[in-house]
Design an enzyme around this catalytic site. Structure first.
Site, PDB file in Angstrom:
ATOM      1  N   ASN A   1      32.427  44.893  43.927  1.00 18.83           N
ATOM      2  CA  ASN A   1      33.472  44.660  42.941  1.00 18.83           C
ATOM      3  C   ASN A   1      33.999  45.992  42.432  1.00 18.83           C
ATOM      4  OD1 ASN A   1      34.729  44.326  40.323  1.00 18.83           O
ATOM      5  ND2 ASN A   1      33.947  42.222  40.315  1.00 18.83           N
TER       6      ASN A   1
ATOM      7  N   HIS B   1      35.861  48.359  37.997  1.00 16.74           N
ATOM      8  CA  HIS B   1      35.684  49.444  37.016  1.00 16.74           C
ATOM      9  C   HIS B   1      36.047  50.821  37.536  1.00 16.74           C
ATOM     10  CE1 HIS B   1      34.596  46.498  34.180  1.00 16.74           C
ATOM     11  NE2 HIS B   1      33.770  45.981  35.040  1.00 16.74           N
TER      12      HIS B   1
ATOM     13  N   HIS C   1      38.796  41.448  40.194  1.00 18.15           N
ATOM     14  CA  HIS C   1      39.064  40.447  39.156  1.00 18.15           C
ATOM     15  C   HIS C   1      40.401  40.766  38.504  1.00 18.15           C
ATOM     16  CE1 HIS C   1      37.418  38.360  35.270  1.00 18.15           C
ATOM     17  NE2 HIS C   1      38.506  37.794  35.725  1.00 18.15           N
TER      18      HIS C   1
ATOM     19  N   ARG D   1      42.447  40.111  35.798  1.00 18.35           N
ATOM     20  CA  ARG D   1      42.369  39.439  34.515  1.00 18.35           C
ATOM     21  C   ARG D   1      43.752  39.199  33.925  1.00 18.35           C
ATOM     22  NH1 ARG D   1      38.012  39.129  30.987  1.00 18.35           N
ATOM     23  NH2 ARG D   1      35.971  39.632  31.913  1.00 18.35           N
TER      24      ARG D   1
ATOM     25  N   ARG E   1      43.281  44.393  32.104  1.00 12.91           N
ATOM     26  CA  ARG E   1      42.567  45.545  31.522  1.00 12.91           C
ATOM     27  C   ARG E   1      42.086  46.544  32.585  1.00 12.91           C
ATOM     28  NH1 ARG E   1      37.332  42.535  29.030  1.00 12.91           N
ATOM     29  NH2 ARG E   1      38.999  41.214  28.169  1.00 12.91           N
TER      30      ARG E   1
ATOM     31  N   GLU F   1      38.875  37.318  42.096  1.00 16.14           N
ATOM     32  CA  GLU F   1      38.365  36.597  40.920  1.00 16.14           C
ATOM     33  C   GLU F   1      39.510  36.384  39.948  1.00 16.14           C
ATOM     34  OE1 GLU F   1      35.197  38.998  39.400  1.00 16.14           O
ATOM     35  OE2 GLU F   1      33.708  37.844  40.466  1.00 16.14           O
TER      36      GLU F   1
ATOM     37  N   THR G   1      32.649  39.058  31.541  1.00 14.91           N
ATOM     38  CA  THR G   1      32.438  37.622  31.667  1.00 14.91           C
ATOM     39  C   THR G   1      31.146  37.230  30.972  1.00 14.91           C
ATOM     40  OG1 THR G   1      33.592  37.625  33.773  1.00 14.91           O
ATOM     41  CG2 THR G   1      32.185  35.729  33.327  1.00 14.91           C
TER      42      THR G   1
ATOM     43  N   GLU H   1      29.104  30.684  42.905  1.00 14.06           N
ATOM     44  CA  GLU H   1      28.480  31.976  42.620  1.00 14.06           C
ATOM     45  C   GLU H   1      27.672  31.816  41.339  1.00 14.06           C
ATOM     46  OE1 GLU H   1      30.653  35.623  43.120  1.00 14.06           O
ATOM     47  OE2 GLU H   1      29.476  36.619  41.556  1.00 14.06           O
TER      48      GLU H   1
ATOM     49  N   HIS I   1      26.730  39.365  38.770  1.00 12.44           N
ATOM     50  CA  HIS I   1      26.980  39.808  37.391  1.00 12.44           C
ATOM     51  C   HIS I   1      25.778  40.572  36.831  1.00 12.44           C
ATOM     52  CE1 HIS I   1      29.435  40.055  33.768  1.00 12.44           C
ATOM     53  NE2 HIS I   1      28.267  40.235  33.204  1.00 12.44           N
TER      54      HIS I   1
HETATM   55  C1  LIG Z   1      32.690  37.138  37.131  1.00 12.23           C
HETATM   56  C2  LIG Z   1      31.915  38.383  36.949  1.00 12.23           C
HETATM   57  O1  LIG Z   1      30.801  38.377  36.545  1.00 12.23           O
HETATM   58  C3  LIG Z   1      32.532  39.675  37.260  1.00 12.23           C
HETATM   59  O2  LIG Z   1      32.864  39.764  38.559  1.00 12.23           O
HETATM   60  C4  LIG Z   1      33.759  39.888  36.421  1.00 12.23           C
HETATM   61  O3  LIG Z   1      34.655  40.718  37.089  1.00 12.23           O
HETATM   62  C5  LIG Z   1      33.292  40.509  35.137  1.00 12.23           C
HETATM   63  O4  LIG Z   1      34.420  40.894  34.423  1.00 12.23           O
HETATM   64  P1  LIG Z   1      34.719  42.478  34.309  1.00 12.23           P
HETATM   65  O5  LIG Z   1      34.775  43.012  35.697  1.00 12.23           O
HETATM   66  O6  LIG Z   1      36.022  42.532  33.574  1.00 12.23           O
HETATM   67  O7  LIG Z   1      33.556  43.061  33.544  1.00 12.23           O
HETATM   68  N1  LIG Z   2      30.989  38.154  40.164  1.00 16.18           N
HETATM   69  C1  LIG Z   2      30.155  39.300  39.887  1.00 16.18           C
HETATM   70  C2  LIG Z   2      30.843  40.554  40.312  1.00 16.18           C
HETATM   71  O1  LIG Z   2      31.822  40.521  41.054  1.00 16.18           O
HETATM   72  C3  LIG Z   2      30.319  41.854  39.863  1.00 16.18           C
HETATM   73  O2  LIG Z   2      29.786  41.770  38.575  1.00 16.18           O
HETATM   74  P1  LIG Z   2      29.238  43.155  37.970  1.00 16.18           P
HETATM   75  O3  LIG Z   2      28.232  43.711  38.962  1.00 16.18           O
HETATM   76  O4  LIG Z   2      30.417  44.059  37.810  1.00 16.18           O
HETATM   77  O5  LIG Z   2      28.583  42.775  36.656  1.00 16.18           O
END
Ligand SMILES: CC(=O)[C@@H](O)[C@H](O)COP(=O)(O)O
Ligand SMILES: NCC(=O)COP(=O)(O)O
Length: 249
Positions: free
Chosen positions: A12, A15, A48, A50, A54, A75, A106, A156, A195
């Site tokens: 993911n 960030h 994700h 959003r 952000r 996402e 989340t 998930e 997560h």
């Molecule tokens: C659904 C999940 O747990 C994450 O993939 C999600 O992206 C968390 O949101 P942030 O990335 O904005 O922290």
């Molecule tokens: N759905 C979880 C994800 O994509 C990554 O979550 P995180 O490792 O950034 O908390």
């Protein structure tokens, strides 16, 4: 005993965009991070989009969909805006997640047991467009049963409570996830988890044989600040493989 299936790693990149957006420029580029993740052995990219943008932007999603060869797991919240974006880009998968503007990240899983009437036509449109639908849910049997009834192919399991717990509490959360992963298989749902996972928490979840994909981001990006993204990802991959092969912590 048959060996467990290959455990995929979805990276993911949200960030990376958080850091970029801190100054409103173009560096660091999440698409470059996705390319590096692919080179480091990632099996997929998760991003994700959003409602408040952000971190990941609409342009990031467009470029990821066009330029990255790995499967894209988009996402998103279950809104008409996001449905239109998903249908326009047709990613490999869409993972429906709950969103609150005031949340830092989340917080809980999508309550599909409550929201199934609104979700049903939404999911149908994604499935009809050939997009795999994943529902980000807490590890509870009722959520899995409704996910299956709604036609989702994937669930998930939210690992946040497990990652935040300690001692006996963490063991109890791991047992919840393990039970839910077994229920998912029994229902014919592909089971992912994610997560908050880190080097310290990943192995017990990776050892669950019916979990076939982990989505990990925040920790990998944070660790990348110190060791680089490729090293961070390769370390996580190694821990996942060790867990799958039954090697102790
Ligand atoms: C659904 C999940 O747990 C994450 O993939 C999600 O992206 C968390 O949101 P942030 O990335 O904005 O922290
Ligand atoms: N759905 C979880 C994800 O994509 C990554 O979550 P995180 O490792 O950034 O908390």
């Amino acid at each position: 005993m048959a060996s467990a299936p290959h455990l995929r790693l979805g990276v993911n990149i949200d960030h990376v965009a958080t850091i970029r957006n801190a100054r409103g420029g173009r560096h660091p580029d999440p698409v470059r991070a996705a390319r590096l993740a692919a080179a480091a052995g990632a099996d997929g990219i998760t991003a994700h989009l959003r409602e408040d943008r952000r971190h990941i932007s609409d342009d990031d999603i467009s470029r990821l969909a066009r330029e990255i060869d790995l499967p894209l797991n988009l996402e998103m919240a279950a809104t008409d805006e996001m449905l239109a974006i998903a249908l326009a880009h047709r990613p490999h998968a869409c993972c429906l997640v709950p969103e609150k503007r005031e949340e830092k990240t989340t917080e809980g899983g999508l309550d599909v047991a409550v929201g199934h009437r609104l979700l049903a036509p939404f999911i149908r449109q994604l499935v009809d467009a050939g997009i795999r639908v994943s529902l980000f849910v807490d590890p509870e049997e009722v959520q899995l049963a409704v996910a299956k009834a709604l036609g989702a192919q994937v669930v998930e399991l939210h690992t946040g409570a497990y990652c935040e717990a300690e001692g006996a509490g963490r063991a109890a959360e791991l047992a919840r996830i393990t039970r839910a992963a077994a229920v998912a298989e029994r229902l014919g749902l592909e089971c992912h988890a994610g997560h908050g996972l880190s080097f310290e928490t990943v192995k017990p979840v990776a050892a669950i044989p019916t979990v076939v994909e982990l989505n990990i981001g925040h920790f990998l990006v944070g660790e990348a600040i110190f060791v680089g993204l490729e090293t961070s990802i390769r370390h996580m991959r190694r821990l996942m493989d060790e867990a799958r092969e039954g090697r102790a912590a």
